[in-house]
Each structure stands twice: as structure tokens, then as C-alpha cells.
Motif scaffolding. Structure first.
Motif, PDB file in Angstrom:
ATOM      1  N   LEU A 168       0.807  -1.217   0.000  1.00 14.14           N
ATOM      2  CA  LEU A 168       0.000   0.000   0.000  1.00 14.14           C
ATOM      3  C   LEU A 168       0.846   1.275   0.000  1.00 14.14           C
ATOM      4  CD1 LEU A 168      -2.923   0.919  -0.020  1.00 14.14           C
ATOM      5  CD2 LEU A 168      -2.908   0.828   2.467  1.00 14.14           C
ATOM      6  N   HIS A 169       1.775   1.392   0.932  1.00 11.33           N
ATOM      7  CA  HIS A 169       2.565   2.625   1.053  1.00 11.33           C
ATOM      8  C   HIS A 169       4.069   2.382   0.999  1.00 11.33           C
ATOM      9  CE1 HIS A 169      -1.282   4.084   2.971  1.00 11.33           C
ATOM     10  NE2 HIS A 169      -1.076   4.943   1.989  1.00 11.33           N
ATOM     11  N   GLN A 170       4.499   1.197   0.648  1.00 14.43           N
ATOM     12  CA  GLN A 170       5.899   0.829   0.457  1.00 14.43           C
ATOM     13  C   GLN A 170       6.758   0.907   1.724  1.00 14.43           C
ATOM     14  OE1 GLN A 170       4.291   2.916  -2.082  1.00 14.43           O
ATOM     15  NE2 GLN A 170       3.770   0.855  -2.737  1.00 14.43           N
ATOM     16  N   GLY A 171       6.130   0.893   2.891  1.00 13.71           N
ATOM     17  CA  GLY A 171       6.883   0.728   4.127  1.00 13.71           C
ATOM     18  C   GLY A 171       7.444  -0.687   4.162  1.00 13.71           C
ATOM     19  N   LYS A 172       8.525  -0.882   4.901  1.00 12.07           N
ATOM     20  CA  LYS A 172       9.158  -2.208   4.927  1.00 12.07           C
ATOM     21  C   LYS A 172       9.377  -2.683   6.359  1.00 12.07           C
ATOM     22  CE  LYS A 172      11.640  -1.484   0.612  1.00 12.07           C
ATOM     23  NZ  LYS A 172      12.971  -1.421  -0.026  1.00 12.07           N
ATOM     24  N   PHE A 173       9.353  -4.008   6.506  1.00 16.38           N
ATOM     25  CA  PHE A 173       9.601  -4.672   7.780  1.00 16.38           C
ATOM     26  C   PHE A 173      10.679  -5.732   7.584  1.00 16.38           C
ATOM     27  CE2 PHE A 173       5.128  -3.480   7.787  1.00 16.38           C
ATOM     28  CZ  PHE A 173       4.951  -2.894   9.028  1.00 16.38           C
ATOM     29  N   ASP A 174      11.481  -5.945   8.632  1.00 20.44           N
ATOM     30  CA  ASP A 174      12.416  -7.069   8.660  1.00 20.44           C
ATOM     31  C   ASP A 174      11.613  -8.295   9.068  1.00 20.44           C
ATOM     32  OD1 ASP A 174      14.306  -9.044   9.536  1.00 20.44           O
ATOM     33  OD2 ASP A 174      15.790  -7.460   9.812  1.00 20.44           O
ATOM     34  N   VAL A 175      11.552  -9.318   8.212  1.00 18.26           N
ATOM     35  CA  VAL A 175      10.724 -10.495   8.486  1.00 18.26           C
ATOM     36  C   VAL A 175      11.274 -11.325   9.639  1.00 18.26           C
ATOM     37  CG1 VAL A 175       9.855 -10.564   6.120  1.00 18.26           C
ATOM     38  CG2 VAL A 175      11.819 -11.994   6.747  1.00 18.26           C
ATOM     39  N   ARG A 176      12.551 -11.133   9.982  1.00 16.28           N
ATOM     40  CA  ARG A 176      13.144 -11.889  11.094  1.00 16.28           C
ATOM     41  C   ARG A 176      12.671 -11.383  12.442  1.00 16.28           C
ATOM     42  NH1 ARG A 176      19.085 -10.852   8.841  1.00 16.28           N
ATOM     43  NH2 ARG A 176      18.041  -8.834   8.695  1.00 16.28           N
ATOM     44  N   THR A 177      12.397 -10.087  12.537  1.00 13.48           N
ATOM     45  CA  THR A 177      12.071  -9.474  13.829  1.00 13.48           C
ATOM     46  C   THR A 177      10.750  -8.732  13.843  1.00 13.48           C
ATOM     47  OG1 THR A 177      13.176  -7.413  13.244  1.00 13.48           O
ATOM     48  CG2 THR A 177      14.523  -9.133  14.324  1.00 13.48           C
ATOM     49  N   GLY A 178      10.245  -8.365  12.676  1.00 12.72           N
ATOM     50  CA  GLY A 178       9.038  -7.556  12.578  1.00 12.72           C
ATOM     51  C   GLY A 178       9.299  -6.064  12.676  1.00 12.72           C
ATOM     52  N   ARG A 179      10.549  -5.670  12.874  1.00  9.18           N
ATOM     53  CA  ARG A 179      10.871  -4.242  13.020  1.00  9.18           C
ATOM     54  C   ARG A 179      10.739  -3.500  11.696  1.00  9.18           C
ATOM     55  NH1 ARG A 179      16.482  -4.362  15.925  1.00  9.18           N
ATOM     56  NH2 ARG A 179      16.193  -6.573  16.121  1.00  9.18           N
ATOM     57  N   PRO A 180      10.244  -2.251  11.764  1.00  9.12           N
ATOM     58  CA  PRO A 180      10.179  -1.438  10.548  1.00  9.12           C
ATOM     59  C   PRO A 180      11.590  -1.066  10.089  1.00  9.12           C
ATOM     60  CG  PRO A 180       9.407  -0.182  12.458  1.00  9.12           C
ATOM     61  CD  PRO A 180       9.700  -1.563  12.928  1.00  9.12           C
ATOM     62  N   THR A 181      11.784  -1.006   8.766  1.00  6.86           N
ATOM     63  CA  THR A 181      13.096  -0.656   8.232  1.00  6.86           C
ATOM     64  C   THR A 181      13.070   0.616   7.397  1.00  6.86           C
ATOM     65  OG1 THR A 181      12.789  -2.104   6.317  1.00  6.86           O
ATOM     66  CG2 THR A 181      13.886  -3.057   8.250  1.00  6.86           C
ATOM     67  N   CYS A 182      11.894   1.165   7.109  1.00  2.00           N
ATOM     68  CA  CYS A 182      11.830   2.457   6.417  1.00  2.00           C
ATOM     69  C   CYS A 182      10.456   3.086   6.602  1.00  2.00           C
ATOM     70  CB  CYS A 182      12.190   2.321   4.941  1.00  2.00           C
ATOM     71  SG  CYS A 182      10.910   1.656   3.895  1.00  2.00           S
ATOM     72  N   ASP A 183      10.392   4.396   6.365  1.00  2.00           N
ATOM     73  CA  ASP A 183       9.132   5.137   6.445  1.00  2.00           C
ATOM     74  C   ASP A 183       8.199   4.687   5.333  1.00  2.00           C
ATOM     75  OD1 ASP A 183       9.984   6.626   8.604  1.00  2.00           O
ATOM     76  OD2 ASP A 183      10.832   8.213   7.352  1.00  2.00           O
ATOM     77  N   PRO A 184       6.911   4.794   5.527  1.00  2.00           N
ATOM     78  CA  PRO A 184       6.227   5.457   6.627  1.00  2.00           C
ATOM     79  C   PRO A 184       5.941   4.549   7.829  1.00  2.00           C
ATOM     80  CG  PRO A 184       4.617   4.839   4.990  1.00  2.00           C
ATOM     81  CD  PRO A 184       5.969   4.409   4.459  1.00  2.00           C
ATOM     82  N   VAL A 185       6.447   3.325   7.821  1.00  2.00           N
ATOM     83  CA  VAL A 185       6.187   2.390   8.913  1.00  2.00           C
ATOM     84  C   VAL A 185       7.008   2.799  10.146  1.00  2.00           C
ATOM     85  CG1 VAL A 185       6.334  -0.009   9.649  1.00  2.00           C
ATOM     86  CG2 VAL A 185       5.728   0.517   7.301  1.00  2.00           C
ATOM     87  N   THR A 186       6.337   2.861  11.303  1.00  2.00           N
ATOM     88  CA  THR A 186       7.035   3.186  12.553  1.00  2.00           C
ATOM     89  C   THR A 186       6.781   2.148  13.641  1.00  2.00           C
ATOM     90  OG1 THR A 186       5.176   4.569  13.279  1.00  2.00           O
ATOM     91  CG2 THR A 186       7.004   5.674  12.118  1.00  2.00           C
TER      92      THR A 186
END
Length: 105
Positions: free
Chosen positions: A67-85
Motif C-alpha cells: 500500500l505505502h511501500q513501508g518495509k519490515f524485517d521479516v526476522r524481527t518484525g521491526r520497521p526498516t523504512c518510512d512510513p512504517v514506525t
């Protein structure tokens, strides 16, 4: 001491090859990822845009929300870029025999 509860999620033969798939496990929408020989699991809904991560693009250990091209690390679930926080919840995975198990709680 409590025993760890593992939930049978799917057959190892159903795992995608270097890709992501969505599935329901005990009523939860889960994304399952394979990166090389490793398997990871997270909730399947982006914490920013409410899109399904299984519809996104997996590159290495990052899943991009469709949807907005935010990214998550699949190993930890942590966001890796905006707009995901906010992180997405991740789950431990184990493979025994030909079955894939998740630790949901």
C-alpha cells in the motif's frame, strides 16, 4: 516452568521458495516467509496501512507493504523504512518432519 505451545501451521511442502504467503492459523492472519533455507512468520497486516503483507514484495529479509511501500524485517518484525514506525508481531517457527509449527503465544 511452562511448556512452549507450538501450533501446526502447514506442510513444509507448501512453503513458498524465497517468497511470502498468507494463511490463517487458529483464526490469525499470518504471513510465512522463506529466505534461502530459513522460514519466518509475522502477522500479515501492515501496522501502518492495514494492507496484507503477503501481497507485498519480499526482497532478502525485508517485506514491502503493497500500500505505502513501508518495509519490515521479516526476522524481527521491526520497521526498516518510512512510513512504517510500529513493528509487526513476529512468531518463532520450527520445522519438524514435514510440518511447519508456529509459537503463537
Amino acid at each position: 516452568m511452562t511448556d512452549t505451545l507450538w501450533t501446526d501451521a502447514l506442510s513444509a511442502a507448501e512453503l513458498p521458495t524465497d517468497d511470502v504467503m498468507g494463511l490463517l492459523v487458529n483464526g490469525r492472519d499470518i504471513a510465512i516467509y522463506t529466505v534461502g533455507s530459513e522460514v519466518y512468520a509475522t502477522d500479515n497486516v501492515c501496522t501502518h496501512g492495514q494492507a496484507r503483507l503477503c501481497d507485498g514484495f519480499l526482497e532478502g529479509h525485508e517485506i514491502e507493504c503493497p500500500l505505502h511501500q513501508g518495509k519490515f524485517d521479516v526476522r524481527t518484525g521491526r520497521p526498516t523504512c518510512d512510513p512504517v514506525t510500529e513493528p509487526v508481531r513476529s512468531y518463532p517457527v520450527k520445522i519438524e518432519g514435514q510440518r511447519v509449527y508456529l509459537q503463537l503465544d
